[in-house]
Design a protein around this motif. Structure first.
Motif, PDB file in Angstrom:
ATOM      1  N   THR A 144      -5.597   4.973   8.653  1.00  0.00           N
ATOM      2  CA  THR A 144      -4.220   4.627   8.263  1.00  0.00           C
ATOM      3  C   THR A 144      -4.205   3.495   7.226  1.00  0.00           C
ATOM      4  OG1 THR A 144      -3.974   2.920   9.937  1.00  0.00           O
ATOM      5  CG2 THR A 144      -3.368   5.174  10.602  1.00  0.00           C
ATOM      6  N   CYS A 145      -3.084   3.401   6.530  1.00  0.00           N
ATOM      7  CA  CYS A 145      -2.929   2.313   5.551  1.00  0.00           C
ATOM      8  C   CYS A 145      -2.920   0.957   6.264  1.00  0.00           C
ATOM      9  CB  CYS A 145      -1.627   2.492   4.766  1.00  0.00           C
ATOM     10  SG  CYS A 145      -1.632   3.935   3.702  1.00  0.00           S
ATOM     11  N   CYS A 168      -9.053   2.321  -2.169  1.00  0.00           N
ATOM     12  CA  CYS A 168      -7.843   3.165  -2.101  1.00  0.00           C
ATOM     13  C   CYS A 168      -7.545   3.713  -3.493  1.00  0.00           C
ATOM     14  CB  CYS A 168      -6.653   2.370  -1.589  1.00  0.00           C
ATOM     15  SG  CYS A 168      -5.098   3.287  -1.756  1.00  0.00           S
ATOM     16  N   PRO A 169      -7.721   5.027  -3.706  1.00  0.00           N
ATOM     17  CA  PRO A 169      -7.503   5.565  -5.057  1.00  0.00           C
ATOM     18  C   PRO A 169      -6.036   5.565  -5.473  1.00  0.00           C
ATOM     19  CG  PRO A 169      -8.154   7.315  -3.518  1.00  0.00           C
ATOM     20  CD  PRO A 169      -8.210   6.032  -2.752  1.00  0.00           C
ATOM     21  N   TYR A 170      -5.138   5.336  -4.532  1.00  0.00           N
ATOM     22  CA  TYR A 170      -3.703   5.425  -4.849  1.00  0.00           C
ATOM     23  C   TYR A 170      -3.031   4.059  -4.966  1.00  0.00           C
ATOM     24  CZ  TYR A 170      -5.022  10.018  -3.282  1.00  0.00           C
ATOM     25  OH  TYR A 170      -5.700  11.196  -3.144  1.00  0.00           O
ATOM     26  N   LEU A 230       0.848  -1.203   0.000  1.00  0.00           N
ATOM     27  CA  LEU A 230       0.000   0.000   0.000  1.00  0.00           C
ATOM     28  C   LEU A 230       0.889   1.260   0.000  1.00  0.00           C
ATOM     29  CD1 LEU A 230      -2.832  -1.047   2.504  1.00  0.00           C
ATOM     30  CD2 LEU A 230      -2.941  -0.908   0.017  1.00  0.00           C
ATOM     31  N   PRO A 231       0.319   2.448  -0.333  1.00  0.00           N
ATOM     32  CA  PRO A 231       1.165   3.664  -0.461  1.00  0.00           C
ATOM     33  C   PRO A 231       1.767   4.167   0.855  1.00  0.00           C
ATOM     34  CG  PRO A 231      -0.929   3.920  -1.618  1.00  0.00           C
ATOM     35  CD  PRO A 231      -1.040   2.654  -0.830  1.00  0.00           C
ATOM     36  N   PHE A 283      -6.381  -0.087   6.947  1.00  0.00           N
ATOM     37  CA  PHE A 283      -7.008  -0.538   5.697  1.00  0.00           C
ATOM     38  C   PHE A 283      -6.510  -1.945   5.320  1.00  0.00           C
ATOM     39  CE2 PHE A 283      -7.275  -0.348   0.917  1.00  0.00           C
ATOM     40  CZ  PHE A 283      -8.656  -0.388   0.846  1.00  0.00           C
ATOM     41  N   THR A 302       0.741   6.414   2.998  1.00  0.00           N
ATOM     42  CA  THR A 302       0.663   7.866   3.208  1.00  0.00           C
ATOM     43  C   THR A 302      -0.366   8.235   4.270  1.00  0.00           C
ATOM     44  OG1 THR A 302      -0.960   8.005   1.450  1.00  0.00           O
ATOM     45  CG2 THR A 302       1.339   8.412   0.843  1.00  0.00           C
ATOM     46  N   ASN A 303      -1.169   7.252   4.667  1.00  0.00           N
ATOM     47  CA  ASN A 303      -2.176   7.461   5.720  1.00  0.00           C
ATOM     48  C   ASN A 303      -3.088   8.658   5.421  1.00  0.00           C
ATOM     49  OD1 ASN A 303      -0.981   5.322   7.071  1.00  0.00           O
ATOM     50  ND2 ASN A 303       0.407   6.658   8.211  1.00  0.00           N
ATOM     51  N   CYS A 304      -3.503   8.783   4.179  1.00  0.00           N
ATOM     52  CA  CYS A 304      -4.338   9.931   3.810  1.00  0.00           C
ATOM     53  C   CYS A 304      -5.783   9.792   4.301  1.00  0.00           C
ATOM     54  CB  CYS A 304      -4.320  10.113   2.299  1.00  0.00           C
ATOM     55  SG  CYS A 304      -5.190   8.802   1.429  1.00  0.00           S
ATOM     56  N   GLY A 305      -6.228   8.615   4.545  1.00  0.00           N
ATOM     57  CA  GLY A 305      -7.569   8.397   5.099  1.00  0.00           C
ATOM     58  C   GLY A 305      -8.688   8.372   4.075  1.00  0.00           C
ATOM     59  N   GLU A 306      -8.377   8.506   2.792  1.00  0.00           N
ATOM     60  CA  GLU A 306      -9.451   8.570   1.786  1.00  0.00           C
ATOM     61  C   GLU A 306     -10.196   7.247   1.597  1.00  0.00           C
ATOM     62  OE1 GLU A 306      -8.633  10.570  -1.927  1.00  0.00           O
ATOM     63  OE2 GLU A 306      -7.010  11.685  -0.982  1.00  0.00           O
TER      64      GLU A 306
HETATM   65  S1  SF4 Z   1      -6.623   5.586   0.770  1.00  0.00           S
HETATM   66 FE1  SF4 Z   1      -6.214   4.435   2.641  1.00  0.00          FE
HETATM   67  S2  SF4 Z   1      -4.862   2.822   1.972  1.00  0.00           S
HETATM   68 FE2  SF4 Z   1      -4.854   4.319   0.359  1.00  0.00          FE
HETATM   69  S3  SF4 Z   1      -3.133   5.611   0.841  1.00  0.00           S
HETATM   70 FE3  SF4 Z   1      -4.877   6.536   1.820  1.00  0.00          FE
HETATM   71  S4  SF4 Z   1      -4.944   5.669   3.892  1.00  0.00           S
HETATM   72 FE4  SF4 Z   1      -3.551   4.423   2.680  1.00  0.00          FE
END
Ligand code: SF4
Length: 452
Positions: free
Chosen positions: A24-25, A42-44, A12-13, A28, A15-19
């Motif tokens: 956190t990754c 996860c869009p990334y 996984l990326p 997920f 980055t812990n973006c939360g999208e």
């Molecule tokens: S969408 Fe979730 S899994 Fe994907 S980079 Fe962000 S936090 Fe990590």
């Protein structure tokens, strides 16, 4: 092996973006590991990450389908080594091997013989599904004509030839019905794989041992042909069974992808009884397809019966439709019997009623496939359920009397059933084998029986 949350986290990326809906990754990844989320959230996620997850989610034994859509034969996707661990899902296909060095009339007769191998067993129709058509002389025209005839007659086919050009000629008119192509070997795998890819047909891969077999499937899968069936090259009961078992173990226990395909076996015994024994051994462990020479009707019946037993889910008894069935040609004065919808119970009762030569109506109560005493103990074959089934049936219009026979094993419910239904209840024999005597002594002379 299924991927752990940590394995997934690594791709996984981070980055812990939360999208994706969790903070956190790693969180997920834990959701993915427990199948509570899909990677698409996860869009990334990279294509590599998606491929890794898709590979891990693929079944350890690939599902392969053969034959026309209407009578598709499915093999593979088994999940256990032993039936009692769960169940076996896709019954082994049985094919009769027929060589093409015969006249069209002889071939037609052979194909008709295979088509007639259909048997009614405990309410299910079981059959021999396929013909393995073997190229006898390398003549593409003769082989294509035989394949076209079998296809026209509605048979699912395995096309057997060492020559890709012979298979190609036969495929020209029938590839849409997805015959199984036999076989890619170390010498022919590239041409056979190209043919399978162009025709979108499944392909048997034959090795001289398991090592060569795994090497060939890797190469063939790498060029995009993945509907494969394995022939380890072993012949004879002991060697074949050892390879079939090893293939299944490696696929399930080690998740060894190069052997993660359904496997097949040839019956090689000469003695007719040994042929059945050998074929049945392969049905048990672990062939997706068994090919036998010149199978006779009695041999086919023995093998499909064994297969039906092995591939019946032990947790789901074979059931028949609840309702009313006529045994013989009953009329308005004929007896009314009641039993459960467990197939083995019903067909035993039916056979015993037929043997008694007294046509009867049989009321079949839905007990979720349980036998009489099991269903009674589980409150599924009670005065209430029988009275309800009787009320919902049209037996009151079919017969002029109001008398019903219950199995002797549940004699204790007779009083309550009489009360609830308003019918006179006769207690039948404990075993339906006693039906002939019961019909003679008790049904025909109820008044005499009442005073005895
Ligand atoms: S969408 Fe979730 S899994 Fe994907 S980079 Fe962000 S936090 Fe990590």
């Amino acid at each position: 092996m299924p991927l752990t949350a940590l394995d997934i986290y690594k791709v996984l990326p981070k980055t812990n973006c939360g999208e994706c809906g969790v903070p956190t990754c790693l969180a997920f990844a834990m959701q993915l590991a427990t199948k509570k989320a899909a990677i698409d959230a996860c869009p990334y996620a990279t294509d590599d990450a998606k491929a890794t997850l898709a590979g891990a989610a693929a079944p350890p034994i690939r599902l392969v389908s053969i034959g026309p859509e209407a009578q598709c034969i499915v093999m593979g996707n088994e999940t256990v080594l032993f039936r009692h661990e769960e169940t076996f899902y896709h019954p082994t296909a049985i094919a009769v091997r027929i060589r093409t060095d015969r006249s069209p009339e002889e071939l037609r007769a052979e194909f008709e013989r295979v088509l007639a191998m259909v048997y009614d067993r405990v309410g299910q129709f079981v059959r021999v599904e396929m013909v393995a058509l073997e190229d006898a002389d390398g003549d593409p025209g003769r082989f294509a004509a035989a394949a076209a005839l079998a296809d026209e007659m509605g048979l699912a086919l395995m096309l057997m030839s060492d020559a890709p050009a012979v298979l190609e000629a036969a495929l020209a008119g029938i590839s849409a019905h997805r015959p199984l192509l036999y076989a890619a070997t170390a010498d022919t795998w590239e041409a056979m794989a190209r043919l399978a890819k162009a025709s979108a047909c499944p392909l048997v891969v034959r090795g001289s041992d398991l090592g060569e077999l795994a090497d060939l499937t890797r190469r063939i899968a790498a060029i995009g042909v993945t509907d494969l069936v394995l022939d380890s090259g072993a012949r004879g009961l002991q060697a074949t069974l050892a390879d079939l078992t090893q293939i299944r173990r490696l696929a399930l226990r080690r998740q060894f992808r190069p052997l993660g395909y359904p496997a097949m076996a040839f019956v090689t015994a000469r003695d007719p009884i040994d042929q059945v024994t050998e074929g049945t051994a392969y049905l048990c462990k672990y062939a997706g397809l068994v090919v036998a020479d010149g199978l006779q009707d009695w041999q086919a019946l023995a093998m499909v019966t064994a297969r039906q037993n092995i591939y019946t889910d032990p947790q789901k008894p074979i059931q028949i439709e609840p309702g009313v069935r006529a045994v013989g040609s009953p009329d308005a004065s004929s007896p009314v019997l009641v039993t459960t919808n467990f197939s083995l119970t019903y067909f035993t009762v039916e056979a015993d009623v037929e043997a008694s030569r007294s046509p009867a109506w049989v009321l079949i109560v839905d007990t979720e496939g349980q036998s009489v005493l099991t269903a009674w103990a589980a409150d599924k074959f009670t005065a209430e359920t029988i009275a309800k089934a009787l009320a919902e049936s049209d037996l009151a219009q079919r017969v002029e009397h109001r008398r019903m026979v219950i199995p002797g094993g549940v004699a204790t419910i007779s009083g309550k059933l009489e009360e609830l239904s308003g019918w006179e209840i006769l207690v039948g024999p404990r075993e339906s084998a006693g039906m002939t005597a019961f019909m003679r002594n008790r049904w025909r002379q109820p008044e005499a029986a009442a005073t005895s």
